[in-house]
Design a protein around this motif. Sequence first.
Motif, short mmCIF file in Angstrom:
data_model
loop_
_atom_site.label_atom_id
_atom_site.label_comp_id
_atom_site.label_asym_id
_atom_site.label_seq_id
_atom_site.Cartn_x
_atom_site.Cartn_y
_atom_site.Cartn_z
N LEU A 172 -32.33 30.21 -26.42
CA LEU A 172 -32.57 31.23 -25.57
C LEU A 172 -33.90 31.92 -25.74
O LEU A 172 -34.73 32.15 -24.66
N ALA A 268 -28.01 28.57 -19.35
CA ALA A 268 -27.16 29.35 -20.57
C ALA A 268 -25.43 29.00 -20.49
O ALA A 268 -24.88 28.80 -21.46
N SER A 293 -27.78 36.11 -20.18
CA SER A 293 -28.79 35.20 -19.58
C SER A 293 -29.36 35.70 -18.36
O SER A 293 -30.49 35.84 -17.76
#
Length: 611
Positions: A172, A268, A293
């Motif tokens: 991420l 995600a 996300s």
Amino acid sequence: MPFKRAKAGKRAKDSLKQLSQVGPKERRWAVLAGLISVVGTIWALEQLADWVVRLANGQQLSGDLLVPAVLATLLAAGGQVLRMWISYRSATKLEVELGRALTGGSLATNDLGRQDEEEREGATLNLLTDGLERYTLYRQTFLPQIFSALAIPLLVVLWVLVRYDWLSGLILALAIPLIPLLVGGFLKVMRKVSSASRKERNNLAGAYLDAIKGMETLQYLAASARVAQQLAERGERNRQAIMRLLAGNQLVLFVVDLSFSLFMVAGATGLAIWRYSGGHLSATHAVALVFLSIFLLEPMDQVGAFFYVAMGGIAAGRGLNRFWLQAEDGATLQHGTAGAQALRQLSQGQQPSIGPSVTSNARETRETAGAASASISGHQVSFAYPQSGPVLNKLDFSVPPKSRIAVVGPSGAGKSTFLKLLSGQLSPSEGEISLQSQSASAFALSQASAPVAQTTWLFATTIRQNLLLVAPQASEAELWSALEKVQLADEVKAFPSGLDTEIGEQGMGLSGGQAQRLSLARALLSGREILLLDEPTSAVDLVAEEQIRDVLAGISDRTMVMVTHRAGLLPGVDQVWEVVDHGLNPLPHNEDESPLLPSSYYSERSTKEGK
Ligand SMILES: Nc1ncnc2c1ncn2[C@@H]1O[C@H](COP(=O)(O)OP(=O)(O)OP(=O)(O)O)[C@@H](O)[C@H]1O
């Protein structure tokens, strides 16, 4: 030249830093409250994910699940409310402080007879009102909001990394650099368009103000309808341009937001499925990862939603800086110079020492201002307007304490310019002006002198309020004593409401002579020891002129420099100086001590007086 430019650039930067130091320091608390709200939101999203998973598994939602959800929501909403409260409170404070610093000086130091000065353009007015509001909102509300929003990606990644799965957190984190790039790119694209629109708005404000100031002339020339039509058309074009700008902004934002959101959600979701199927993420955490996300895009949304505030605020901040720099150079109006001093004091955490609205002891200011400034002199003083070239060249002069100097000369010779140099409204291009033989800045000159213009600006309020404007602490006895000195006390006593008589728009309720004497009383009350009079009787009849001459003759405790075309005012002055051919020449005296005026001046005077 390059050196000069580099220096100016550095000064602008320094000044920007100084300007940002003015004002309350509450912004950091607003950022903190914003961060608390972000943490609350992340937590709340996690709770939501938990509920979704439970519902998907056909479980019942039990009451005890409500407690963390309510707490998280309270944290998110409470932080947000607190941030807004701190932001708006501190924005109001900042607006008042900066506003006083930038404009308060004019009330204290000017005769306020200069409302019609051309330097006070609509654009400046717009900057000091609308611009000031935009700048403070941007600084105290937009910036804390965006600072806390920019921390979202970092907090989300940390949250995932520590609580869910370290590898998901790291992956991420790869998306994080994309966010500031997007935000920066968006601001850059929009800045150009927005700046052009803002310039046009400022010009428009200037044009409106010009039309209002010149209303009488426009009517006289039968041009008011035409000008009104032109202004209306310009206003409409401007409105349409703003609408197009806003629509364009929303479209760009929508497209960027949509494509980036899809990309993030898809990425995600893929990541969550992969880590969930590998047994590294629980179902709740996998769903929460997808929700979080989307939340990563919040900084982008914030900038988009408030980009107009940001663009306007940044540009207004730049404008205020320029105003401040010009004021420091002494090239602007006196109010700017006084304002710069106040800004400096504010940025150093001190209370500004000027202006009736910012000083706690106006009388003290009056006394000290007067005491230090009874004589004024100049050495090799030159002045040139950028637009019209040299006006005064290498003047040497000395006005002894408590003397009276009359300044005469042909129209356009530079008499008013000379007076503006003495009052610190303009700064010499070369040479220096001194008070009590000490070199004086434009600010010191503005503090030492009290100008009285041809037609004086009186406010549509009472006589008392017009006087208290320059001396808020003056006692009733001081007000009457000032009125006595200008031979107005008996007339004011005869008004049914005395000092509390309303004098109407620009003193219309008074005769020209009364208005001018009231303005003289105000100058006397200001405590300044140097009176600078620019054609004090040009707007009154001969009877009123005689009375004003008597009043001036009775004022023996001030130094006076007076520009006049009226020979009637010359008896009683100590010297007459003629401004001619860019120079300043003392005129010789006749045997009876009256000044020997050159014939060119006589003829001009005769024409002016209609003789
Ligand atoms: N703000 C300005 N910008 C450019 N030129 C100016 C400005 N103010 C005055 N001037 C010019 O400077 C010269 C001197 O003007 P100033 O007003 O000082 O003359 P003056 O002797 O007071 O004239 P008058 O007796 O007609 O009032 C004139 O040529 C005028 O056009």
